[in-house]
Scaffold this motif. Structure first.
Motif, PDB file in Angstrom:
ATOM      1  N   ALA A  40     -41.771  47.624  74.356  1.00  0.00           N
ATOM      2  CA  ALA A  40     -42.511  47.160  75.747  1.00  0.00           C
ATOM      3  C   ALA A  40     -41.921  47.516  77.080  1.00  0.00           C
ATOM      4  N   LEU A  41     -40.113  47.152  77.132  1.00  0.00           N
ATOM      5  CA  LEU A  41     -39.913  48.216  78.681  1.00  0.00           C
ATOM      6  C   LEU A  41     -38.794  49.256  78.654  1.00  0.00           C
ATOM      7  N   PHE A  42     -39.203  49.743  77.030  1.00  0.00           N
ATOM      8  CA  PHE A  42     -39.008  50.917  76.820  1.00  0.00           C
ATOM      9  C   PHE A  42     -39.842  51.937  76.895  1.00  0.00           C
ATOM     10  N   THR A  43     -41.198  51.711  76.846  1.00  0.00           N
ATOM     11  CA  THR A  43     -42.546  52.286  76.569  1.00  0.00           C
ATOM     12  C   THR A  43     -43.333  52.409  77.944  1.00  0.00           C
ATOM     13  N   TRP A  44     -43.711  51.177  78.815  1.00  0.00           N
ATOM     14  CA  TRP A  44     -43.790  51.115  80.203  1.00  0.00           C
ATOM     15  C   TRP A  44     -42.862  51.983  81.190  1.00  0.00           C
ATOM     16  N   GLY A  45     -41.137  52.200  80.625  1.00  0.00           N
ATOM     17  CA  GLY A  45     -40.624  52.562  81.667  1.00  0.00           C
ATOM     18  C   GLY A  45     -40.786  54.603  81.083  1.00  0.00           C
ATOM     19  N   ARG A  46     -40.902  54.305  79.891  1.00  0.00           N
ATOM     20  CA  ARG A  46     -41.238  56.236  79.662  1.00  0.00           C
ATOM     21  C   ARG A  46     -42.543  56.897  80.527  1.00  0.00           C
ATOM     22  N   LEU A  77     -38.002  32.552  80.541  1.00  0.00           N
ATOM     23  CA  LEU A  77     -37.050  33.438  79.927  1.00  0.00           C
ATOM     24  C   LEU A  77     -38.181  34.048  78.992  1.00  0.00           C
ATOM     25  N   LEU A  78     -37.781  33.191  78.086  1.00  0.00           N
ATOM     26  CA  LEU A  78     -38.249  32.432  76.389  1.00  0.00           C
ATOM     27  C   LEU A  78     -39.063  33.202  76.486  1.00  0.00           C
ATOM     28  N   LEU A  79     -40.566  32.317  76.941  1.00  0.00           N
ATOM     29  CA  LEU A  79     -41.493  32.917  77.320  1.00  0.00           C
ATOM     30  C   LEU A  79     -42.378  33.999  77.013  1.00  0.00           C
ATOM     31  N   ILE A  80     -41.658  34.785  78.270  1.00  0.00           N
ATOM     32  CA  ILE A  80     -42.198  35.950  78.700  1.00  0.00           C
ATOM     33  C   ILE A  80     -41.407  36.697  77.748  1.00  0.00           C
ATOM     34  N   VAL A  81     -40.040  36.556  77.237  1.00  0.00           N
ATOM     35  CA  VAL A  81     -39.353  37.702  75.288  1.00  0.00           C
ATOM     36  C   VAL A  81     -40.498  37.434  73.835  1.00  0.00           C
ATOM     37  N   THR A  82     -40.757  36.254  73.977  1.00  0.00           N
ATOM     38  CA  THR A  82     -41.475  35.831  73.099  1.00  0.00           C
ATOM     39  C   THR A  82     -43.168  35.768  73.007  1.00  0.00           C
ATOM     40  N   LEU A  83     -43.706  35.765  73.989  1.00  0.00           N
ATOM     41  CA  LEU A  83     -45.136  35.678  74.250  1.00  0.00           C
ATOM     42  C   LEU A  83     -45.826  36.462  75.055  1.00  0.00           C
ATOM     43  N   VAL A  84     -44.957  36.788  76.380  1.00  0.00           N
ATOM     44  CA  VAL A  84     -46.154  37.113  78.010  1.00  0.00           C
ATOM     45  C   VAL A  84     -45.361  39.197  77.746  1.00  0.00           C
ATOM     46  N   PHE A 121     -47.645  44.069  75.452  1.00  0.00           N
ATOM     47  CA  PHE A 121     -47.537  45.581  74.879  1.00  0.00           C
ATOM     48  C   PHE A 121     -48.495  45.595  74.108  1.00  0.00           C
ATOM     49  N   MET A 122     -49.604  44.630  73.662  1.00  0.00           N
ATOM     50  CA  MET A 122     -49.987  45.142  72.825  1.00  0.00           C
ATOM     51  C   MET A 122     -51.136  45.341  73.365  1.00  0.00           C
ATOM     52  N   VAL A 123     -51.817  45.199  74.018  1.00  0.00           N
ATOM     53  CA  VAL A 123     -52.697  45.952  75.449  1.00  0.00           C
ATOM     54  C   VAL A 123     -52.182  47.221  75.744  1.00  0.00           C
ATOM     55  N   THR A 124     -51.311  47.534  75.940  1.00  0.00           N
ATOM     56  CA  THR A 124     -50.556  48.682  76.250  1.00  0.00           C
ATOM     57  C   THR A 124     -51.117  50.107  75.113  1.00  0.00           C
ATOM     58  N   ARG A 184     -49.263  52.425  66.004  1.00  0.00           N
ATOM     59  CA  ARG A 184     -48.337  51.618  66.466  1.00  0.00           C
ATOM     60  C   ARG A 184     -48.788  50.177  66.501  1.00  0.00           C
ATOM     61  N   PHE A 185     -50.419  50.120  66.715  1.00  0.00           N
ATOM     62  CA  PHE A 185     -50.741  48.802  67.346  1.00  0.00           C
ATOM     63  C   PHE A 185     -50.531  48.106  65.897  1.00  0.00           C
ATOM     64  N   HIS A 186     -50.683  48.346  65.060  1.00  0.00           N
ATOM     65  CA  HIS A 186     -50.779  48.059  63.671  1.00  0.00           C
ATOM     66  C   HIS A 186     -49.585  47.240  63.118  1.00  0.00           C
ATOM     67  N   LEU A 187     -48.594  48.387  63.413  1.00  0.00           N
ATOM     68  CA  LEU A 187     -46.683  47.603  63.393  1.00  0.00           C
ATOM     69  C   LEU A 187     -46.380  46.668  63.611  1.00  0.00           C
ATOM     70  N   LEU A 188     -47.043  46.828  65.765  1.00  0.00           N
ATOM     71  CA  LEU A 188     -46.847  45.475  66.172  1.00  0.00           C
ATOM     72  C   LEU A 188     -47.411  44.877  65.744  1.00  0.00           C
ATOM     73  N   CYS A 189     -48.280  44.558  65.393  1.00  0.00           N
ATOM     74  CA  CYS A 189     -48.980  43.024  65.400  1.00  0.00           C
ATOM     75  C   CYS A 189     -48.560  42.742  64.145  1.00  0.00           C
ATOM     76  N   LEU A 190     -47.582  43.574  63.342  1.00  0.00           N
ATOM     77  CA  LEU A 190     -47.244  43.083  62.183  1.00  0.00           C
ATOM     78  C   LEU A 190     -46.096  42.245  62.114  1.00  0.00           C
ATOM     79  N   LEU A 191     -45.161  43.119  63.103  1.00  0.00           N
ATOM     80  CA  LEU A 191     -43.874  42.622  62.975  1.00  0.00           C
ATOM     81  C   LEU A 191     -43.694  41.327  64.396  1.00  0.00           C
ATOM     82  N   GLU A 192     -44.720  40.545  65.315  1.00  0.00           N
ATOM     83  CA  GLU A 192     -45.414  39.983  66.148  1.00  0.00           C
ATOM     84  C   GLU A 192     -45.688  38.436  65.081  1.00  0.00           C
TER      85      GLU A 192
END
Lengths: 456, 149
Positions: free
Chosen positions: A436-442, A368-375, A380-383, A390-398
């Motif tokens: 990520a979950l919110f974006t996919w759900g929406r 689950l940890l690998l799913i949360v932190t990596l997968v 999400f980045m691909v999405t 948004r992609f730039h911000l996501l990359c910075l956060l990651e």
């Protein structure tokens, strides 16, 4: 009759005002029931003029500003409680807003921003640090401000580069772990905007701002390093690194080999006598040899590097343990307060326990940890790959999340302290995952709605 | 918006500067008590963590911090000497206390170990205005607190 501007403002920001109100109430309830406690690290921050060379001035300066006004206005003789008050009601409230802002920008959804802001306030693992006299809460404030203003550079906002640089410098002077964060941010920006850079015109648009950001960081680091050179004869931000590495080498100190460096060996003998304990070793060098702090740290650093080089396998063997401690999930740091606090705040404690159970399950299970932190972040980045802002911000956060992990784990192996080192990026880990979950759900929800609409 | 920020900052500096000049004596008295208190916190925690005994001794214009060297020496070694802020002095010359395992375990008056009645106030004052005082209250059981000026 035109609506008053105040009502308009309140109407537009009703959700945020509501969130901040909830954050305030939670903190009032907690503040009334806690007694500030001191940790061995806390005492090194309490008096700015007593700043040790292993420490940087960010948090002591924050405390000094609070106490300056306290001394001036004779507010209270409860000094520790006053510091906690500002940590909770100034930083805690500001951090609530910063989590909301980052979440809203990442998902382009006010509702999700409010949800994450609320989640932040119910995550006792994070807000519990607001009443500890440690740097974690202030670090998150400066980290989030750095990220927000750095992102604003690419929105063309005037002054963003200066503020991003300023907060980046203040961040690394609060937590030296973030010494190279500016390099990570610039590097990731270069990668994300690579096509634009190659096409041309990129540096005409952003070059000046990025240069200002870089220069402010270099000047900030250089200034503090120069101060250390003049005071301690050491050009660097902090002397802490050899002591942090010592938490690794103390496990295989007995493998230190004499004979390769006679000058170092005289200290190596003492290192062995003190069983590789960094602070005990340092104490003996300063009392028996009269060596200044910078020289002691230099010797300890050389011994550590020699030990790690000659026993790299021993070092590597312990890295997974340090990583496991980093991603552990417990309320260890607030244990002494919990016993007093939770019986007084039964309803709130239920929410705290609920989120503890959820997040502990995520972090303590390796898959689950690998799913949360990596997968999930990768997916999400691909999405949102095509949504450049948004992609730039996501990359910075990651980037920040994994940078903090690498620096904390590779340089320190110190049990529950590794757990504490994760704290400043914990809200970012959760906001990426839930974002990520919110974006996919929406996305799924809107597709379902479209399908229904087309069937009719 | 930028002008508003600048005006606010200038106003804040002006008010702070004005208060500093008006309340300078109180400021340094409070600061002195605060720094002494923070150092008591520090050495209480160190005594717990390092399992050492510390002593803090108050003289007219400064205070000294000692650590008890481990056996066989068992002598007090000076760790630090700190002057009070802005020429402030204390009313309890020679007052000292020992700290062990995170708490104050005994009091001394000019080298004489004696128990205090119920409490004693370590007071600080500026010689120019000795009526204005601030201090720290020590209880017989070793607890203490800074007093509000």
């Amino acid at each position: 009759m035109a609506r008053p501007k105040v009502l308009d403002f309140l109407g537009r920001h009703a959700g945020l005002i509501g969130l901040l109100f909830v954050a305030l109430v939670i903190r009032i309830v907690i503040f009334q029931n806690i007694i500030p406690l001191i940790h061995t690290d806390s005492i090194t921050y309490l008096v700015l003029r007593d700043l040790q060379p292993v420490r940087t001035p960010g948090y002591p300066f924050f405390i000094e500003i609070i106490q300056f006004f306290n001394d001036l206005l004779s507010l209270t003789p409860q000094y520790l409680r006053l510091i906690v008050f500002f940590q909770m009601f100034l930083l805690g409230m500001l951090n609530t807003y910063l989590v909301y802002a980052l979440s809203r920008i990442l998902t382009q959804s006010k509702g999700f921003g409010l949800f994450m802001g609320l989640m932040f306030n119910l995550d006792y693992f994070v807000i519990g640090f607001e009443f500890l006299l440690l740097t974690e809460t202030l670090t998150f404030t400066f980290l989030a401000l750095t990220l927000l203003f750095y992102r604003n550079i690419f929105e063309g906002k005037r002054g963003a580069a200066y503020l991003a640089g300023l907060f980046s410098v203040v961040l690394l002077l609060t937590r030296p772990t973030f010494l190279f964060l500016f390099v990570v941010l610039l590097g990731l920006t270069g990668l994300v905007h690579f096509r634009q850079i190659v096409k041309g015109g990129y540096f005409k648009e952003y070059g000046k701002s990025l240069a200002i950001f870089l220069l402010i960081n270099l000047v900030g680091i250089g200034s503090w390093s120069l101060r250390n050179k003049l005071k301690y004869d050491y050009f660097g931000v902090s002397l802490i690194l050899p002591y942090q590495l010592g938490y690794y080498t103390t496990h295989f100190y007995q493998k230190y080999k004499m004979g390769s460096d006679p000058e170092l060996d005289q200290y190596g003998r003492i290192f062995l006598e003190e069983k590789g304990m960094p602070y005990n070793f340092a104490h003996r060098l300063s009392t028996e040899f009269g060596l200044p702090d910078a020289k002691v740290a230099g010797i300890l650093g050389k011994i550590n590097i020699k030990l790690i080089k000659e026993n790299f396998g021993e070092y590597l063997k312990r890295v997974p343990g340090a990583a496991s401690d980093y991603y552990d999930y417990s309320w260890y740091w607030t244990l002494l307060q919990d016993k007093r606090l939770f019986p007084q705040i039964k309803l709130l404690a239920r929410f705290f326990r609920m989120f503890f159970a959820l997040h502990a399950a995520m972090f303590k299970n390796l898959v689950l940890l690998l799913i949360v932190t990596l997968v999930v972040p990768a997916a999400f980045m691909v999405t949102i790959w095509t949504r450049k802002d948004r992609f730039h911000l996501l990359c910075l956060l990651e980037g920040v999340v994994h940078y903090n992990f690498l620096v904390s784990v590779l340089l320190t192996n110190n049990g529950v302290n590794n757990l504490r080192f994760r704290l400043p990026v914990e809200p970012l880990i959760l906001l990426i995952f839930y974002g990520a979950l919110f974006t996919w759900g929406r996305s799924l929800f809107s597709k379902v709605l479209k399908l229904r609409g087309s069937k009719r | 918006m930028r002008k508003a920020w600048i005006v606010c900052l200038v106003f804040l500096f002006a008010v702070t500067g004005g208060l500093y000049f008006l309340r300078r004596e109180s400021y340094f008295l409070n600061k002195n008590v605060r720094l002494v208190s923070m150092r008591i916190f520090e050495y209480q925690e160190l005594s717990l963590h390092r399992r050492l005994k510390y002593k803090i001794e108050f003289l007219q214009d400064r205070y000294r911090i000692y650590v008890l060297a481990p056996s066989p020496e068992e002598t007090w070694k000076e760790v630090k000497e700190i002057r009070y802020e802005d020429g402030i002095e204390t009313n309890l010359l020679g007052f000292a206390f020992e700290i062990q395992k995170g708490r104050i375990i005994s009091y001394e008056f000019s080298g004489d170990r004696s128990s205090i009645r119920r409490q004693v106030v370590l007071g600080f004052f500026a010689p120019k205005n000795p009526l204005k005082q601030s201090g720290i209250l020590f209880h017989r059981d070793g607890t203490w607190r800074a007093l509000k000026r």
